[in-house]
Design a protein around this motif. Structure first.
Motif, mmCIF file in Angstrom:
data_model
loop_
_atom_site.group_PDB
_atom_site.id
_atom_site.type_symbol
_atom_site.label_atom_id
_atom_site.label_comp_id
_atom_site.label_asym_id
_atom_site.label_seq_id
_atom_site.Cartn_x
_atom_site.Cartn_y
_atom_site.Cartn_z
ATOM 1 N N GLN A 37 0.810 -1.211 0.000
ATOM 2 C CA GLN A 37 0.000 0.000 0.000
ATOM 3 C C GLN A 37 0.847 1.266 0.000
ATOM 4 O OE1 GLN A 37 -3.295 -0.143 -0.397
ATOM 5 N NE2 GLN A 37 -3.055 -2.371 -0.489
ATOM 6 N N ALA A 38 2.167 1.130 -0.035
ATOM 7 C CA ALA A 38 3.047 2.297 -0.026
ATOM 8 C C ALA A 38 2.853 3.127 -1.290
ATOM 9 C CB ALA A 38 4.507 1.854 0.074
ATOM 10 N N PRO A 39 3.065 4.445 -1.195
ATOM 11 C CA PRO A 39 2.979 5.276 -2.404
ATOM 12 C C PRO A 39 4.106 4.926 -3.367
ATOM 13 C CG PRO A 39 3.847 6.542 -0.572
ATOM 14 C CD PRO A 39 3.407 5.233 -0.001
ATOM 15 N N ALA A 40 3.807 4.880 -4.626
ATOM 16 C CA ALA A 40 4.805 4.527 -5.630
ATOM 17 C C ALA A 40 4.993 5.683 -6.602
ATOM 18 C CB ALA A 40 4.384 3.273 -6.396
ATOM 19 N N ALA A 41 6.236 5.855 -7.066
ATOM 20 C CA ALA A 41 6.532 6.971 -7.953
ATOM 21 C C ALA A 41 6.203 6.671 -9.406
ATOM 22 C CB ALA A 41 8.014 7.349 -7.828
ATOM 23 N N GLY A 42 6.170 5.416 -9.768
ATOM 24 C CA GLY A 42 5.984 5.076 -11.170
ATOM 25 C C GLY A 42 4.983 3.957 -11.351
ATOM 26 N N GLN A 48 7.291 -5.343 -8.901
ATOM 27 C CA GLN A 48 8.236 -5.752 -7.857
ATOM 28 C C GLN A 48 7.998 -7.191 -7.441
ATOM 29 O OE1 GLN A 48 6.730 -4.108 -3.731
ATOM 30 N NE2 GLN A 48 6.695 -2.445 -5.219
ATOM 31 N N ARG A 49 9.062 -7.841 -7.034
ATOM 32 C CA ARG A 49 8.997 -9.207 -6.513
ATOM 33 C C ARG A 49 9.852 -9.269 -5.254
ATOM 34 N NH1 ARG A 49 5.544 -9.002 -9.589
ATOM 35 N NH2 ARG A 49 4.983 -10.413 -11.294
ATOM 36 N N TRP A 50 9.471 -10.131 -4.328
ATOM 37 C CA TRP A 50 10.178 -10.258 -3.051
ATOM 38 C C TRP A 50 10.560 -11.717 -2.846
ATOM 39 C CZ3 TRP A 50 10.282 -6.009 0.635
ATOM 40 C CH2 TRP A 50 9.677 -4.832 0.148
ATOM 41 N N VAL A 51 11.808 -11.945 -2.519
ATOM 42 C CA VAL A 51 12.294 -13.295 -2.247
ATOM 43 C C VAL A 51 12.666 -13.370 -0.772
ATOM 44 C CG1 VAL A 51 13.998 -15.059 -2.795
ATOM 45 C CG2 VAL A 51 13.184 -13.512 -4.599
ATOM 46 N N VAL A 52 12.042 -14.282 -0.059
ATOM 47 C CA VAL A 52 12.319 -14.472 1.366
ATOM 48 C C VAL A 52 13.104 -15.771 1.541
ATOM 49 C CG1 VAL A 52 11.312 -14.827 3.649
ATOM 50 C CG2 VAL A 52 10.238 -13.223 2.038
ATOM 51 N N VAL A 53 14.225 -15.679 2.223
ATOM 52 C CA VAL A 53 15.090 -16.840 2.431
ATOM 53 C C VAL A 53 15.021 -17.249 3.893
ATOM 54 C CG1 VAL A 53 17.398 -17.789 2.205
ATOM 55 C CG2 VAL A 53 16.605 -16.033 0.589
ATOM 56 N N TYR A 121 12.060 4.421 -11.005
ATOM 57 C CA TYR A 121 12.412 3.012 -10.761
ATOM 58 C C TYR A 121 12.534 2.739 -9.262
ATOM 59 C CZ TYR A 121 15.030 -1.380 -11.384
ATOM 60 O OH TYR A 121 15.451 -2.695 -11.358
ATOM 61 N N TYR A 122 13.423 3.469 -8.603
ATOM 62 C CA TYR A 122 13.614 3.244 -7.169
ATOM 63 C C TYR A 122 12.443 3.786 -6.363
ATOM 64 C CZ TYR A 122 18.353 1.585 -7.951
ATOM 65 O OH TYR A 122 19.430 0.852 -8.349
ATOM 66 N N GLY A 123 11.779 4.808 -6.893
ATOM 67 C CA GLY A 123 10.605 5.337 -6.217
ATOM 68 C C GLY A 123 9.425 4.392 -6.239
ATOM 69 N N SER A 124 9.497 3.349 -7.062
ATOM 70 C CA SER A 124 8.437 2.355 -7.121
ATOM 71 C C SER A 124 8.674 1.200 -6.158
ATOM 72 C CB SER A 124 8.314 1.796 -8.550
ATOM 73 O OG SER A 124 7.888 2.796 -9.444
ATOM 74 N N ALA A 128 7.929 0.971 -0.570
ATOM 75 C CA ALA A 128 7.434 -0.329 -0.102
ATOM 76 C C ALA A 128 8.423 -0.975 0.863
ATOM 77 C CB ALA A 128 7.159 -1.252 -1.290
ATOM 78 N N ILE A 129 9.724 -0.813 0.605
ATOM 79 C CA ILE A 129 10.733 -1.354 1.524
ATOM 80 C C ILE A 129 10.595 -0.708 2.899
ATOM 81 C CG2 ILE A 129 13.211 -1.476 1.998
ATOM 82 C CD1 ILE A 129 13.665 -1.719 -1.031
ATOM 83 N N TRP A 130 10.450 0.612 2.925
ATOM 84 C CA TRP A 130 10.302 1.320 4.197
ATOM 85 C C TRP A 130 9.009 0.924 4.889
ATOM 86 C CZ3 TRP A 130 12.069 2.891 8.344
ATOM 87 C CH2 TRP A 130 11.551 3.947 9.098
#
Length: 203
Positions: A37-42, A48-53, A121-124, A128-130
């Motif tokens: 739900q984070a605001p995205a720049a683009g 985005q994809r997330w890999v959890v190890v 790119y990074y704004g997207s 979400a990371i934060w």
């Protein structure tokens, strides 16, 4: 915890991570649900994809690569970092294989080069990371970005995880329950020292 307290006391935690307590998949999934739900720049939010190890053997491999990359970075840049910060970073790197969850946010590659494209790119992904880190804190967990491998060893981690060639790793988050629950706001510059209105004011 109210929003202001959450925002002003969520720290990058390296020394107070609980290596013994597993992090449930359901908690990670819920934190990621919140992060979406984070605001995205683009327009790349859905890319985005997330890999959890969670597998200890895979974590050990990634930790070894990170440790080698960190040692190289420290040889070049350690003199630019305060002793306390350096010791904290070293502690995390030396125990990275013991961290219960390593989380890698990813985006389509290659990483763009233009300023506007980089911003989108990074704004997207970084909002979400934060938000993911804030959600972790709300669940009693802590995290720290530990992305040394991106300085030249990204391909090694990609090989370990079987990532496609067209996927770019954005970071590596060490995630664990926090052995310390109470944090205080950190020392930061006064707003008056970093703010100007309607143009670049002379300092």
């Amino acid at each position: 915890m109210d929003a202001v307290t959450l925002l002003t006391t969520t720290r990058s935690v390296r020394r107070k991570l609980d290596f013994e307590r597993p992090v449930p998949k359901a908690v990670l999934e819920d934190c990621l649900r919140i992060a979406q739900q984070a605001p995205a720049a683009g327009s790349l939010l859905t890319a985005q994809r997330w890999v959890v190890v969670l597998d200890p053997a895979i974590r050990k491999e990634i930790a070894a690569v990170t440790r080698e990359a960190a040692e190289e970075a420290w040889r070049k840049y350690a003199h630019l970092v305060g002793n306390r910060m350096a010791a904290s970073a070293r502690h995390l790197v030396e125990h990275l294989d013991q961290v219960p969850a390593l989380v890698l946010p990813c985006m389509p590659g290659p990483v763009p080069t233009g300023a506007a494209e980089l911003s989108a790119y990074y704004g997207s992904i970084y909002p979400a990371i934060w938000s993911f880190q804030l959600a972790l804190r709300a669940h009693g967990l802590a995290s720290s970005l530990c992305s040394y491998h991106l300085g030249g060893r990204e391909a090694d981690v990609a090989r370990i995880l079987g990532l496609p060639e067209d996927v770019a790793q954005i970071g590596l988050l060490a995630v664990a329950y926090s052995a310390q629950q109470e944090f205080s706001p950190a020392a930061r510059p006064e707003v008056a020292d970093i703010l100007s209105f309607d143009g670049w004011a002379k300092q």
